[in-house]
Scaffold this active site. Structure first.
Site, mmCIF file in Angstrom:
data_model
loop_
_atom_site.group_PDB
_atom_site.id
_atom_site.type_symbol
_atom_site.label_atom_id
_atom_site.label_comp_id
_atom_site.label_asym_id
_atom_site.label_seq_id
_atom_site.Cartn_x
_atom_site.Cartn_y
_atom_site.Cartn_z
ATOM 1 N N ASP A 45 36.304 8.116 100.045
ATOM 2 C CA ASP A 45 37.569 7.634 99.284
ATOM 3 C C ASP A 45 38.973 8.240 100.104
ATOM 4 O O ASP A 45 39.854 7.712 99.997
ATOM 5 C CB ASP A 45 37.439 7.895 97.835
ATOM 6 C CG ASP A 45 36.546 6.798 97.525
ATOM 7 O OD1 ASP A 45 36.230 5.861 98.089
ATOM 8 O OD2 ASP A 45 35.956 6.955 96.418
ATOM 9 N N ASP A 149 51.589 20.478 80.330
ATOM 10 C CA ASP A 149 51.541 20.809 81.884
ATOM 11 C C ASP A 149 51.859 19.885 82.773
ATOM 12 O O ASP A 149 52.390 20.040 83.754
ATOM 13 C CB ASP A 149 50.028 21.267 82.070
ATOM 14 C CG ASP A 149 49.580 22.520 81.718
ATOM 15 O OD1 ASP A 149 50.355 23.025 81.136
ATOM 16 O OD2 ASP A 149 48.541 22.919 81.974
#
EC number: 2.7.1.23
Length: 265
Positions: A45, A149
């Site tokens: 991928d 985050d």
């Protein structure tokens, strides 16, 4: 048909690419790296992601085919030991394809400059040296003040990648929708977020307006971007789509089951 072969540097991929190129030449296909009709990637991928960005300006005229030399991927339909069968399928090609949505990313900076990107899987905004703070808008309307985050915005095909690792849902690739997942959000009596993935409608877009700091990091698929001070990032479904030459069908949920669960009982 003009074909090019795009591969990674793993020995198995190089061997498979050499074999495929020889078969394509013997089959009288035209090898054209600059303006191909079909891009065959050999690797996984990640290799197909790299090829997508290499040919992002030709998406309307290119179909992709993925050959994997490792584990089954979500973008790869063929194994390296099926090269001969793939060439036969190419000879019988009738233009069949399936297309999936992409992510349109437009970043506006404080110095009045801007940048535009396309993502096949996802784009993230993070602050590595402290808490990221950003206002989140959906279709221009204020939704929440995020602290944590970072945030991940993914396509349906990207929902099985980084988005899933952050608790996102797995979305069928035929859906024209985006998904926003939180990365380690802060939720207490002072700061609150939805604390759940958000899946948008086809006509909606998501806008982030982070506080004025110069230490944010933005990613677009596998690329890491250290931009100037960000004023705004807008995410929406792109008008462009990626097209795959699909010669045989494998159900999406079979791919999911094989990748994350294992053999059926």
């Amino acid at each position: 048909m003009r074909v090019t072969v795009f591969h990674n540097s793993i020995p198995a991929s190089i061997t498979a690419a050499q074999k495929l190129i020889k078969l394509l030449k013997n089959g009288h296909f035209e090898l054209d790296e600059r303006h191909p009709d079909v891009v065959i990637t050999i690797g996984g991928d990640g290799t197909l992601l790299s090829a997508f960005h290499r040919y992002a300006d030709q998406l309307d005229t290119i179909r992709f085919i993925g050959v994997h030399t490792g584990h089954l991927g979500f973008y790869t339909d063929w194994r390296d030991f099926e090269i001969e069968d793939l060439v036969i399928a190419l000879k019988e090609d009738s233009g069949q394809s399936v297309s999936y949505p992409l992510l349109d990313v437009r970043a506006m900076y404080a110095d009045a400059t801007s940048a535009h990107y396309l993502a096949l899987n996802e784009s993230t905004l993070k602050r590595l040296n402290g808490t990221m703070r950003t206002e989140v808008y959906i279709k221009g309307d204020f939704f929440e003040s995020f602290r944590g985050d970072g945030l991940c915005v993914s396509t349906p095909t990207g929902s099985t990648a980084y988005s899933k690792s952050n608790g996102g849902a797995v979305m069928h690739p035929r859906l024209d929708a985006l998904q926003v997942t939180e990365i380690a959000s802060i939720n207490n009596r002072v700061f609150r977020t939805l604390s759940s993935p958000i899946i948008t409608a086809p006509d909606e877009w998501v806008t982030l307006e982070p506080t004025g700091r110069d230490d944010y990091v933005m990613t677009v698929d596998q690329f890491v971007i250290n931009p100037p001070t960000i004023k705004q990032i807008r995410y929406k479904i792109a008008k462009e789509r990626i097209h795959f030459a699909r010669y045989r069908h494998m159900h999406f949920w079979d791919r999911v089951e094989d990748a994350f669960i294992g053999a059926k009982h």
